[in-house]
Motif scaffolding. Structure first.
Motif, PDB file in Angstrom:
ATOM      1  N   ARG A 127      -7.993  -4.760  -3.942  1.00  0.00           N
ATOM      2  CA  ARG A 127      -8.961  -3.924  -4.373  1.00  0.00           C
ATOM      3  C   ARG A 127      -9.027  -2.692  -3.686  1.00  0.00           C
ATOM      4  NH1 ARG A 127     -12.556  -7.172  -5.276  1.00  0.00           N
ATOM      5  NH2 ARG A 127     -12.666  -7.362  -7.602  1.00  0.00           N
ATOM      6  N   LYS A 128      -9.050  -2.856  -2.272  1.00  0.00           N
ATOM      7  CA  LYS A 128      -9.154  -1.743  -1.270  1.00  0.00           C
ATOM      8  C   LYS A 128      -8.000  -0.715  -1.307  1.00  0.00           C
ATOM      9  CE  LYS A 128      -9.536  -1.189   3.750  1.00  0.00           C
ATOM     10  NZ  LYS A 128      -9.607  -1.923   4.952  1.00  0.00           N
ATOM     11  N   ILE A 129      -6.927  -1.274  -1.495  1.00  0.00           N
ATOM     12  CA  ILE A 129      -5.622  -0.337  -1.217  1.00  0.00           C
ATOM     13  C   ILE A 129      -5.578   0.257  -2.490  1.00  0.00           C
ATOM     14  CG2 ILE A 129      -4.476  -1.872   0.654  1.00  0.00           C
ATOM     15  CD1 ILE A 129      -2.518  -2.758  -1.380  1.00  0.00           C
ATOM     16  N   THR A 184      -7.770   1.189  -4.849  1.00  0.00           N
ATOM     17  CA  THR A 184      -8.804   2.171  -5.253  1.00  0.00           C
ATOM     18  C   THR A 184      -8.534   3.378  -3.951  1.00  0.00           C
ATOM     19  OG1 THR A 184     -10.488   0.738  -3.577  1.00  0.00           O
ATOM     20  CG2 THR A 184     -10.334   0.618  -6.080  1.00  0.00           C
ATOM     21  N   LYS A 185      -8.171   3.061  -2.658  1.00  0.00           N
ATOM     22  CA  LYS A 185      -8.124   4.109  -1.757  1.00  0.00           C
ATOM     23  C   LYS A 185      -6.933   4.969  -2.284  1.00  0.00           C
ATOM     24  CE  LYS A 185      -6.277   4.332   2.973  1.00  0.00           C
ATOM     25  NZ  LYS A 185      -5.499   3.316   4.019  1.00  0.00           N
ATOM     26  N   ASN A 186      -6.053   4.479  -3.173  1.00  0.00           N
ATOM     27  CA  ASN A 186      -4.772   5.595  -3.729  1.00  0.00           C
ATOM     28  C   ASN A 186      -5.159   5.998  -5.093  1.00  0.00           C
ATOM     29  OD1 ASN A 186      -2.341   5.429  -1.630  1.00  0.00           O
ATOM     30  ND2 ASN A 186      -3.254   3.433  -1.423  1.00  0.00           N
ATOM     31  N   TYR A 202      -8.360  -7.583  -0.620  1.00  0.00           N
ATOM     32  CA  TYR A 202      -7.386  -6.611   0.026  1.00  0.00           C
ATOM     33  C   TYR A 202      -6.691  -5.524  -1.230  1.00  0.00           C
ATOM     34  CZ  TYR A 202      -3.144  -4.777   2.022  1.00  0.00           C
ATOM     35  OH  TYR A 202      -2.033  -3.971   2.451  1.00  0.00           O
ATOM     36  N   ASN A 257       1.200   4.132  -3.107  1.00  0.00           N
ATOM     37  CA  ASN A 257       1.010   5.584  -2.679  1.00  0.00           C
ATOM     38  C   ASN A 257       2.304   6.321  -3.014  1.00  0.00           C
ATOM     39  OD1 ASN A 257       1.781   7.968  -0.582  1.00  0.00           O
ATOM     40  ND2 ASN A 257      -0.484   7.731  -0.825  1.00  0.00           N
ATOM     41  N   GLU A 262       0.830  -1.256  -0.107  1.00  0.00           N
ATOM     42  CA  GLU A 262      -0.070  -0.003  -0.135  1.00  0.00           C
ATOM     43  C   GLU A 262       0.782   1.336   0.212  1.00  0.00           C
ATOM     44  OE1 GLU A 262      -3.689   2.053   2.396  1.00  0.00           O
ATOM     45  OE2 GLU A 262      -2.941   0.276   2.978  1.00  0.00           O
TER      46      GLU A 262
END
Length: 257
Positions: free
Chosen positions: A219-221, A223-225, A217, A130, A126
């Motif tokens: 997909r989550k990190i 899209t979060k970025n 997991y 970033n 993650e």
């Protein structure tokens, strides 16, 4: 993730690397990448963990401007020889640790490639995603392959022994892995024995700790970025999601800026 090796492993492995992976279908993998990039405007490509540049050389022949980075000086020496052999002039090589990428990459790209399960070696994916946002143009593409959890924990690693021959030399490679499901890591011990004219020359060992990932997991990190997932796809078969029988899968994501 950690990689533990003795002093001669780096030289031995880089020298035999392309022989060990001779059957790896780099051309087909690059065609998959080109399919992912259809209808996208692409000029500059960054390959993180380029190794001996087998992917980069094929893609360079599609007239992309390639920057390849790798932490192994030995691998990059082999890559430079291959680049000269293939007469491609649009690949720039940089020696550097991927997790410190912000120290030596200062431009933006249309595509970032992280292949051959390089993401498995990253200590914090993650945080890394970033960081690479800084090197992506708006609407650019991130493509990486990864080991996915369902397949790993279903089948598990097995011991393999392979022998590779070149002229009067022979390399015996034994690998065996152990899963740590709590940490989501596969620890793989690789042992290489070198023979010349059937005479034992020496042995080199290395232990890889490779992380595997759950699709949810990732997909989550991602899209979060600031990315939009375009697809998760099985490594061997087009147009279907990650499969239980195959450890590897692709992730393709668009950077929204």
């Amino acid at each position: 993730m950690k990689t533990r090796k003795n002093n001669i492993f780096k030289e031995v492995y880089s020298d035999y690397y392309d022989l060990i992976y001779k059957r790896k279908d780099y051309r087909n993998e690059c065609q998959r990448i080109l399919n992912f990039l259809k209808k996208k405007k692409v000029n500059k490509v960054l390959e993180i963990g380029c190794g001996t540049c087998s992917h980069s050389i094929i893609l360079a022949k599609e007239n992309f401007q390639i920057v390849g980075i790798d932490s192994s000086e030995e691998m990059l020496k082999v890559a430079k020889k291959k680049i000269l052999h293939h007469k491609v002039s649009n690949i720039q090589l940089i020696k550097g640790n991927a997790e410190k990428i912000n120290k030596f990459i200062h431009e933006k790209f249309d595509v970032v490639l992280i292949l051959f399960n390089v993401v498995g070696y990253l200590s914090n994916l993650e945080s890394f995603i970033n960081k690479i946002r800084n090197f992506l143009n708006t609407n650019s593409t991130l493509i990486f392959d990864f080991w996915h959890q369902e397949a790993i924990e279903l089948s598990g690693p097995r011991k393999t022994t392979k022998i590779f021959k070149r002229d009067d030399s022979e390399l015996e490679r034994i690998s065996q892995g152990v899963i740590n499901s709590k940490k989501k890591i596969v620890e793989i011990k690789v042992e290489c024995s070198i023979f010349k004219n059937k005479k034992f020359i020496g042995k080199a060992t290395e232990v890889h700790e490779l992380r595997y990932y759950c699709v949810d997991y990732l997909r989550k990190i991602i899209t979060k970025n600031g990315f939009k997932i375009e697809k998760f796809e099985d490594f061997k078969t087009k147009n279907i999601g990650p499969q239980k029988k195959n450890w590897s899968a692709y992730c393709v994501a668009k950077f929204l800026g």
